[in-house]
Write a protein that holds these residues in place. Structure first.
Motif, PDB file in Angstrom:
ATOM      1  N   LYS A  35     105.980   9.228 -33.119  1.00 29.18           N
ATOM      2  CA  LYS A  35     104.597   9.734 -33.931  1.00 29.18           C
ATOM      3  C   LYS A  35     103.934  10.927 -35.031  1.00 29.18           C
ATOM      4  CE  LYS A  35     100.669  11.839 -32.412  1.00 29.18           C
ATOM      5  NZ  LYS A  35      99.867  12.372 -31.149  1.00 29.18           N
ATOM      6  N   SER A  36     105.455  11.829 -34.242  1.00 30.95           N
ATOM      7  CA  SER A  36     105.283  13.231 -35.515  1.00 30.95           C
ATOM      8  C   SER A  36     106.069  13.165 -36.267  1.00 30.95           C
ATOM      9  CB  SER A  36     105.457  14.081 -33.705  1.00 30.95           C
ATOM     10  OG  SER A  36     105.930  13.450 -32.615  1.00 30.95           O
ATOM     11  N   PHE A  37     107.204  12.456 -36.209  1.00 30.45           N
ATOM     12  CA  PHE A  37     108.612  12.666 -37.398  1.00 30.45           C
ATOM     13  C   PHE A  37     108.514  11.533 -38.520  1.00 30.45           C
ATOM     14  CE2 PHE A  37     109.722  15.146 -33.203  1.00 30.45           C
ATOM     15  CZ  PHE A  37     109.755  16.819 -34.209  1.00 30.45           C
ATOM     16  N   SER A  83     110.521  10.781 -24.622  1.00 28.50           N
ATOM     17  CA  SER A  83     109.122  11.158 -25.445  1.00 28.50           C
ATOM     18  C   SER A  83     109.817  10.115 -26.658  1.00 28.50           C
ATOM     19  CB  SER A  83     109.321  12.592 -26.177  1.00 28.50           C
ATOM     20  OG  SER A  83     110.259  13.028 -26.784  1.00 28.50           O
ATOM     21  N   SER A 126     106.151   9.748 -28.173  1.00 28.07           N
ATOM     22  CA  SER A 126     105.582  10.795 -29.258  1.00 28.07           C
ATOM     23  C   SER A 126     105.850  11.245 -30.772  1.00 28.07           C
ATOM     24  CB  SER A 126     105.143  12.170 -28.180  1.00 28.07           C
ATOM     25  OG  SER A 126     106.892  12.587 -28.078  1.00 28.07           O
ATOM     26  N   TYR A 127     107.771  11.052 -30.074  1.00 30.26           N
ATOM     27  CA  TYR A 127     108.182  11.637 -31.563  1.00 30.26           C
ATOM     28  C   TYR A 127     108.322  10.648 -32.978  1.00 30.26           C
ATOM     29  CZ  TYR A 127     112.348   9.753 -29.744  1.00 30.26           C
ATOM     30  OH  TYR A 127     113.734   9.000 -29.477  1.00 30.26           O
ATOM     31  N   ALA A 134     110.034  18.887 -37.592  1.00 26.33           N
ATOM     32  CA  ALA A 134     109.233  17.784 -38.459  1.00 26.33           C
ATOM     33  C   ALA A 134     109.410  18.433 -40.383  1.00 26.33           C
ATOM     34  CB  ALA A 134     107.883  17.242 -38.487  1.00 26.33           C
ATOM     35  N   GLY A 161     109.903  20.592 -32.094  1.00 26.73           N
ATOM     36  CA  GLY A 161     108.458  20.662 -32.534  1.00 26.73           C
ATOM     37  C   GLY A 161     108.081  20.262 -34.421  1.00 26.73           C
ATOM     38  N   GLU A 162     107.077  21.657 -34.778  1.00 26.28           N
ATOM     39  CA  GLU A 162     106.962  20.884 -36.371  1.00 26.28           C
ATOM     40  C   GLU A 162     107.769  22.100 -36.964  1.00 26.28           C
ATOM     41  OE1 GLU A 162     103.193  24.085 -35.913  1.00 26.28           O
ATOM     42  OE2 GLU A 162     102.611  22.461 -34.623  1.00 26.28           O
ATOM     43  N   GLN A 203     110.888  16.707 -43.258  1.00 23.64           N
ATOM     44  CA  GLN A 203     110.568  16.139 -44.262  1.00 23.64           C
ATOM     45  C   GLN A 203     110.998  16.265 -45.465  1.00 23.64           C
ATOM     46  OE1 GLN A 203     107.216  13.881 -43.849  1.00 23.64           O
ATOM     47  NE2 GLN A 203     107.532  13.559 -46.277  1.00 23.64           N
TER      48      GLN A 203
END
Ligand code: C2E
Ligand code: MG
Ligand code: MG
Ligand code: MG
Length: 290
Positions: free
Chosen positions: A192-194, A186, A189-190, A163, A159-160, A167
Motif C-alpha cells: 500500500k505504501s510503496f 507486513s 501494508s508495504y 518511500a 517508512g516515509e 519514488q
C-alpha cells in the motif's frame, strides 16, 4: 595472551569462535581479490510471459568463480554484508547488469527487463538512487528496462524516507518489484505504501502449490491482490509443468524457474532468447503462439 592461555577452559570455549572469525576474514580477503580480478560474474535467469511464451525479462544473479568452482551467493553474501564489502559488490552488480542489458539491446535482442537484487544493508550505507543513476548513465540503458528487486527487509523499517527514495527512482522510469513476496510480516501494508510495480511470489509457495492446499490458496490470493492493486505478478521457482499449468489457470502474468532454465551465463541467455526458448515446451500448447 599468556593470561588467556593460562585460564583453563578459555581455549576450549573460544576455539570455534576464532575459527569462525578466521573463516570470515578469509572469505573477505578472497572476495576482495575476486572483485579486483573479475572473478565475480552475473548469471541470468529468464522470466517468461505466460500468455505469449516469450522471455520478457532476466534476473541477474551473482556468482563467484572461486578457484574454478562456481559459488552461489548464499555462501558469501552474508560475509560481504558483515564486512562492508557488499557496497562495492552491489555497485559492481548494478553496473554490470545495466551494461549487459544495454549490450543486448545494441545487439538487436528484443527489449528485455533486467532485474537486479538489492540488499537491505545497502540502503543503510549507500546512496542507492545515486548508484543506480550512475550505472544507468554509464551504460546508456533505458531506465524503464531496469527493475530493482526489493525484499521486505528493505521496505519494512524505513517508512516515509524509503518511500521518497523509491519514488525518486520510479520518477526516472525504473521499475520496482517485491521479491520473495508473502514471506514477510507486513506484506499488505508495504504494497500500500510503496510505489512498486510487481510482486514476485516466493518459491516456497509455488513449490507447495500442487500438494498443499494452503500454498495454493496463498498463491491464488497473491495473484488476486496484485491484480486488484494494478500490479503484475511473477511466480518464482517454477519447476514442473503441473505448477506452470496451475499458475496459468490462476492468471499469473509471468513465471521464472528451473522448468525453463537455471540462471545461465550471458551468452547462453542471449542464445535462449534468440531461439525463442519455450516454444518447444508445453507453455505454447494450450494457446497458439502469435
Ligand atoms: P532471489 O532474488 O529470490 O533469487 C531466486 C533464487 O532462487 C536464486 O538463487 C535462483 O537461482 C533460485 N531459483 C530460481 N529458480 C529456481 C527453481 O526453480 N527452484 C529452486 N529451488 N531455486 C530456483 P541464488 O542465485 O542462489 O540467489 C539466492 C539469493 O541471493 C537471491 O534470492 C537474492 O536474494 C540474493 N542475491 C543473488 N544475487 C544477488 C545480487 O547480485 N545482489 C544481492 N544483493 N543479492 C543477490
Ligand atoms: Mg530476486
Ligand atoms: Mg525470490
Ligand atoms: Mg530469496
Amino acid at each position: 595472551r599468556a593470561k588467556a592461555e593460562g585460564r583453563n577452559g578459555w581455549r576450549f570455549f573460544a576455539a570455534p569462535m576464532e575459527a569462525h572469525a578466521r573463516q570470515v576474514m578469509q572469505i573477505e580477503a578472497d572476495l576482495r581479490q575476486a572483485l579486483a580480478r573479475g572473478e565475480l560474474v552475473l548469471h541470468y535467469q529468464p522470466q517468461v510471459e505466460l500468455c505469449s511464451g516469450r522471455i520478457v525479462g532476466a534476473e541477474a544473479l551473482l556468482r563467484w568463480y572461486r578457484n574454478g568452482a562456481l559459488v552461489t551467493p548464499g555462501a558469501f553474501l552474508a560475509v560481504a554484508e558483515e564486512t562492508g564489502l557488499i557496497g562495492p559488490i552491489n555497485e559492481w552488480v548494478m553496473r554490470e547488469a545495466c551494461r549487459q542489458a544495454a549490450a543486448w539491446c545494441a545487439a538487436g535482442l528484443p527489449r528485455l527487463r533486467m532485474g537486479v537484487n538489492l540488499s537491505p544493508v545497502q540502503f543503510r550505507h549507500q546512496d542507492v538512487p545515486a548508484m543506480v543513476l550512475a550505472a544507468l548513465e554509464a551504460s546508456g540503458l533505458d531506465p524503464r528496462l531496469l527493475e530493482l528487486e526489493l525484499t521486505e527487509g528493505i521496505l519494512m523499517n524505513q517508512g516515509e524516507e524509503m518511500a521518497a527514495t523509491l519514488q525518486s527512482l520510479r520518477d526516472r522510469g525504473v521499475h520496482l518489484s517485491v521479491d520473495d513476496f508473502g514471506t514477510g510480516y507486513s506484506s499488505f501494508s508495504y504494497v500500500k505504501s510503496f510505489p512498486v510495480d510487481r510482486l514476485k511470489i516466493d518459491q516456497s509457495f509455488v513449490g507447495g502449490m500442487i500438494d498443499e492446499p494452503n500454498s495454493a490458496a496463498i498463491v491464488r490470493t497473491i495473484i488476486e491482490l496484485a491484480h486488484t492493486l494494478g500490479l503484475q505478478v511473477v511466480a518464482e521457482g517454477v519447476e514442473t509443468e503441473a505448477q506452470l499449468e496451475a499458475l496459468r489457470a490462476e492468471g499469473c502474468d509471468e513465471v521464472q524457474g528451473y522448468y525453463f532454465s537455471r540462471p545461465i551465463p550471458a551468452e547462453a541467455f542471449a542464445r535462449l532468447v534468440q531461439a525463442g526458448l519455450v516454444s518447444a515446451t508445453s507453455l505454447a500448447a494450450p494457446h497458439p503462439q502469435v
